[in-house]
Design an enzyme around this catalytic site. Structure first.
Site, short mmCIF file in Angstrom:
data_model
loop_
_atom_site.label_atom_id
_atom_site.label_comp_id
_atom_site.label_asym_id
_atom_site.label_seq_id
_atom_site.Cartn_x
_atom_site.Cartn_y
_atom_site.Cartn_z
N ARG A 124 0.81 -1.22 0.00
CA ARG A 124 0.00 0.00 0.00
C ARG A 124 0.85 1.27 0.00
NH1 ARG A 124 -5.40 -0.16 1.07
NH2 ARG A 124 -6.22 -2.26 1.21
N TYR A 170 0.47 4.39 -2.59
CA TYR A 170 0.25 5.80 -2.21
C TYR A 170 1.39 6.67 -2.72
CZ TYR A 170 -3.04 3.54 1.02
OH TYR A 170 -4.04 2.77 1.56
N TYR A 192 -12.34 10.76 -1.84
CA TYR A 192 -13.66 10.70 -1.19
C TYR A 192 -13.54 11.11 0.29
CZ TYR A 192 -12.90 6.26 1.26
OH TYR A 192 -12.45 5.28 2.11
N HIS A 196 -13.36 13.45 3.55
CA HIS A 196 -12.49 14.62 3.69
C HIS A 196 -11.15 14.19 3.11
CE1 HIS A 196 -9.84 17.60 5.30
NE2 HIS A 196 -10.80 18.21 5.96
N VAL A 235 -8.39 13.36 5.83
CA VAL A 235 -8.68 12.57 7.03
C VAL A 235 -8.40 11.10 6.74
CG1 VAL A 235 -10.51 11.80 8.59
CG2 VAL A 235 -10.35 14.21 7.96
N ALA A 288 -21.49 4.21 6.94
CA ALA A 288 -22.32 5.31 6.42
C ALA A 288 -22.84 4.93 5.04
CB ALA A 288 -21.47 6.58 6.32
#
Ligand SMILES: C[S@@+](CC[C@H](N)C(=O)[O-])C[C@H]1O[C@@H](n2cnc3c(N)ncnc32)[C@H](O)[C@@H]1O
Length: 258
Positions: free
Chosen positions: A66, A70, A92, A94, A97, A206
């Protein structure tokens, strides 16, 4: 200042409806939009709104570390700005965050003299506060990335709310198209050293769509290891107890104010 700039924006959690007016403008006005979003509706909007849209998902190669993924994403964003383009990086939630690439790209570009900024967006935590009716100020709030919490043996205040992110990816240092959840029992094992087995634990997801309800599972901590957990779930541990007042400090504060 050299020509070329970066604006990092977030699209929120819910498709289209969470996009702020300033993020929308930034996407529309940029020469190029490099995006990493997790719903098709938002991706389709970016494809229409920007003259040169490009998804960054091809960087997510199965089995790749990963950190390498990044790093490659940051290199890509930075290189486009160096070519003199006004770039909008669209992530996606914030964009800053629990999301390292936007911060890192800004840091590198500013060091080279380019204009670079981040606009705030609606994060998972914002949705969680609204959906679960939790005010982080009531008890105080601690947020940890689940693997980091585990492998650094973080100390937490069990009298305050704890939010653990990426609980569906514990120990998954490599990108896997189908995460295994194999690390989750280890997380539960550590949490059981800090909380009673019956402590209420909330697994929160969510909803990405305006018409749909969030998925909220409330279960005893001991049962979390066997729960059906989506890779995008966030864990919430309500306070175990209310901390005692420090009577001496309380008295000193009273005296100061009287
Ligand atoms: C790499 S972080 C990105 C967070 C994102 N930048 C934000 O502002 O919410 C991914 C983690 O965010 C949380 N997350 C993302 N989408 C979520 C959702 N729909 N419901 C609950 N948690 C979510 C999960 O903890 C997930 O493992």
């Amino acid at each position: 200042m050299p020509s070329g700039s970066l604006t990092v924006v977030g699209t929120g959690i819910q498709a289209a409806t969470h996009l702020t007016a300033e993020a929308r403008l930034a996407v529309e006005q940029a020469d190029e939009a490099l995006y990493l979003v997790n719903d098709a509706v938002t991706a389709a909007w970016i494809e229409r709104a920007n003259p040169k849209p490009r998804s960054l998902t091809p960087f997510y190669e199965h089995g790749k570390d990963r950190r390498e993924i990044y790093g490659a994403i940051v290199d890509e964003i930075v290189s486009r700005v160096r070519q003199g383009l006004d770039v909008c990086a669209v992530l996606y939630g914030h964009p800053g965050v629990f999301a390292w690439p936007g911060h890192e790209a800004i840091r590198r570009l500013r060091a080279e003299g380019f204009g670079a900024r981040m606009l705030p967006g609606i994060s998972t935590e914002d949705c969680l506060v609204a959906d679960l009716g939790i005010d982080p100020a009531s008890s105080g709030c601690q947020s940890y990335e689940a693997t980091d919490f585990l492998v650094r043996r973080r100390t937490i205040d069990t009298g305050a709310l704890v939010i653990l992110w990426q609980v569906g990816l514990v120990g998954e240092w490599r990108f896997d198209r189908d995460p295994t959840m194999r690390g989750l029992p280890l997380l539960v094992e550590r949490l059981l050293e800090l909380y009673p087995a019956e402590h209420e634990t909330i697994l929160y997801e969510a909803s990405p769509y305006p018409m749909c309800e969030p998925i909220v599972q409330r279960l005893p901590l001991r049962a979390v290891g066997e729960a059906e957990v989506s890779p995008v779930v966030t864990m919430v541990l309500p306070p175990r107890e209310e901390p005692e007042f420090d009577r001496e400090m309380l008295e000193r504060v009273r005296l100061r104010l009287s």
